[in-house]
Design an enzyme around this catalytic site. Structure first.
Site, short mmCIF file in Angstrom:
data_model
loop_
_atom_site.label_atom_id
_atom_site.label_comp_id
_atom_site.label_asym_id
_atom_site.label_seq_id
_atom_site.Cartn_x
_atom_site.Cartn_y
_atom_site.Cartn_z
N GLU A 193 0.84 -1.21 0.00
CA GLU A 193 0.00 0.00 0.00
C GLU A 193 0.87 1.26 0.00
O GLU A 193 0.80 2.09 0.91
CB GLU A 193 -0.95 -0.03 1.20
CG GLU A 193 -1.90 -1.21 1.14
CD GLU A 193 -2.96 -1.22 2.24
OE1 GLU A 193 -2.74 -0.61 3.28
OE2 GLU A 193 -4.02 -1.84 2.02
N GLU A 386 -5.19 -8.64 -0.96
CA GLU A 386 -5.83 -8.46 0.36
C GLU A 386 -7.31 -8.22 0.17
O GLU A 386 -7.71 -7.37 -0.63
CB GLU A 386 -5.26 -7.24 1.10
CG GLU A 386 -3.90 -7.45 1.70
CD GLU A 386 -3.48 -6.32 2.64
OE1 GLU A 386 -4.36 -5.73 3.30
OE2 GLU A 386 -2.28 -6.05 2.69
C1 BG6 Z 1 -4.28 -3.31 4.99
C2 BG6 Z 1 -2.87 -3.65 5.44
O1 BG6 Z 1 -4.38 -1.94 4.87
O2 BG6 Z 1 -5.34 -3.60 5.85
C3 BG6 Z 1 -2.80 -4.81 6.42
O3 BG6 Z 1 -2.02 -3.89 4.35
C4 BG6 Z 1 -3.92 -4.69 7.43
O4 BG6 Z 1 -1.52 -4.84 7.00
C5 BG6 Z 1 -5.26 -4.73 6.70
O5 BG6 Z 1 -3.87 -5.62 8.45
C6 BG6 Z 1 -6.45 -4.69 7.62
O6 BG6 Z 1 -6.38 -3.61 8.49
P1 BG6 Z 1 -6.51 -3.78 10.06
O7 BG6 Z 1 -6.23 -2.44 10.61
O8 BG6 Z 1 -7.91 -4.22 10.29
O9 BG6 Z 1 -5.51 -4.79 10.47
#
Ligand code: BG6
Length: 487
Positions: A193, A386
């Site tokens: 990101e 993701e």
């Molecule tokens: C993404 C990141 O933005 O979101 C991850 O690359 C992150 O590292 C994921 O864990 C989910 O966000 P969070 O804050 O719920 O862990």
């Protein structure tokens, strides 16, 4: 009547994703140096307006963290102990049939301070063993060079990514790991990101806001350095591992106009353009023109070294990967409207969508739109690296975890990936986020769980760390074995 299956292309890379700093723990083991992630404090369930402040790390917080030898306030220091338990975890991923696992290398395991000339052999060996173990199970490693962490020493002594010298340190680190893992790793990502430095400058760029007079100037200068570092990583990856593919990674923040009022449409268009800034640079190899106006209005001047533009132009990525969790809405009347917020971005509430427990707007169709938009814009292979639902899970009396809500979220999103492929979009694979429960990136909570595998640990670090497959584990196993969704 026999079930039909929405089949994915042969060789589609199904799997899951984690990051070193949220999973490994062992923050002071094997010669590892202190990283920015080791300074991240735990915050329970933040509210909408609290995120911004939470991301503005201060000198005082850093000093306090450096003095604290425990992991009490800093859950990423303990992670889920993947460092010691990866064999057990990989066996479970293999049982689900994973073709690929996305993880990252902690820079501080290889170069504890960041500016050393010689790498730390113990750190190199750890990842060598990890990648070998993946290959033993037929799991392809997809490795991010920088996922929300950098050596804290580089922050304190060099000013993080605002300092040009960090480009050289990073390139040295990248060349070291490419050379060492050239037989083991064929899929790489540069920065997780990369655009996120704009939203959380410390986590992504090692920028301590109070140290800079013109914060936005510092952020965009640091981002320029990351672009150059990323392009050089592409160059050396291609030279050192000719049969590897290396991609960039974008937070896809898809924004809709609230209404068909042209001003709403324009606002959403601007938000989307801004979101494409980083991928434009990394895929097209040059700064997009629309940023000139932004820089002018914000009084930002990017200092480029002679040759930077050529580096960006010559070493563009092989594929584009991105995260997608939710969509956003904007309106010229935003001030007076109901709002929602995720960990990274918020906006106007979309009346057609439901939100997760953490307030993220759930929008599977948005993923199809995002895939089509990205492919229209760049025409290179895409990788969804993701996607997932953060939720509280409950262990039933019989010991099972019935996470039907997660299955529902993932199924609807995977269905839209399928539709996008039918639309003609080239998608390499899908790795759902946090395939085993890990520490949250934004708040360092444990209770916001994304995994197919439950990890027995609470927000304070109590628990046996036992791994328990959830209902979604068996569901995803079937998706992979069918290479698609049963309908
Ligand atoms: C993404 C990141 O933005 O979101 C991850 O690359 C992150 O590292 C994921 O864990 C989910 O966000 P969070 O804050 O719920 O862990």
């Amino acid at each position: 009547m026999a079930n039909t299956v929405k089949k994915f292309p042969e060789g589609f890379l199904w799997g899951g994703a984690i990051s070193a700093n949220q999973a490994e723990g062992a923050w002071n083991v094997g010669g590892k140096g202190l990283s920015t992630a080791d300074v991240a404090v735990y915050r329970k369930h933040l509210k909408r307006d609290e995120y911004e402040k939470h991301y503005l790390i201060t000198n005082e917080q850093i000093e306090e963290a450096m003095k604290d030898p425990t992991d009490k306030k800093y859950p990423k220091r303990r992670g889920i102990d993947f460092y010691h338990r990866y064999k057990e975890d990989l066996a479970l991923f293999a049982e689900m049939g994973f073709k690929v696992l996305r993880t990252s290398i902690a820079w501080t395991r290889i170069f504890p301070r960041g500016d050393e000339s010689e790498p730390n052999e113990e750190g190199l060996r750890f990842y060598e063993n990890l990648f070998k173990e993946m290959r033993k199970h037929g799991i392809e490693p997809l490795v991010t060079l920088s996922h929300y962490e950098m050596p804290l020493y580089l922050v304190n002594e060099y000013g993080g990514w605002t300092n040009r010298k960090v480009v050289d340190f990073f390139v040295h680190y990248a060349k070291t790991v490419f050379s060492r893992y050239k037989e083991l790793v064929k899929y790489w990502l540069t920065f997780n990101e990369i655009d996120s430095i704009i939203r959380h400058p410390f986590t992504s760029g090692g920028i301590v806001p109070e140290r800079f007079e013109h914060l936005e100037q510092a952020i965009f200068q640091a981002l320029h350095h990351q672009f150059v570092a990323s392009a050089l990583a592409v160059k050396y990856c291609h030279e050192i591992i000719p049969d590897a593919k290396i991609g960039c990674m974008l937070t896809r923040l898809l924004t809709y106009p609230y209404s068909c009022h042209p001003e709403d449409v324009l606002l959403a268009q601007k938000d989307n353009q801004f979101n494409y800034f980083s991928s434009d640079v990394q895929v097209r190899g040059e700064y997009p023109k629309f940023m000139n106006r932004y820089f002018r209005e914000k009084n930002i001047v990017i200092e480029k070294k002679v040759g930077d533009d050529e580096i960006l132009k010559q070493h563009t990525v092989d594929f584009l990967s991105f995260s997608y969790y939710m969509s956003l809405v904007n309106s010229i009347n935003a001030e007076q409207m109901d709002k929602v917020c995720g960990n990274i971005a918020g906006g106007v509430k979309n009346p057609y969508l439901e939100t997760s427990e953490w307030g993220w707007q759930i929008d599977p169709v948005g993923l199809r739109i995002a895939l089509n938009d990205l492919y229209d814009r760049y025409q290179i292979p895409l990788f969804v690296v993701e996607n997932g639902l953060g939720a509280t899970d409950k262990i039933e009396e019989d010991g099972s975890i019935q996470d039907d809500y997660r299955i529902d979220y993932l199924k609807k999103h995977i269905e839209q990936v399928y539709e996008a492929i039918q639309d003609g979009v080239e998608v390499m694979g899908y790795t759902s986020w946090g395939c085993i429960d890990i520490i949250s990136a934004s708040t360092s909570e444990m209770e916001k769980r994304y995994g197919f595998i439950y990890v027995d640990q609470d927000n304070d670090g109590n628990g046996t760390l036992k791994r328990i497959p959830k209902k979604s584990f068996y569901w995803y196993k079937e998706v992979i074995s069918e290479n698609g969704l049963k309908c």
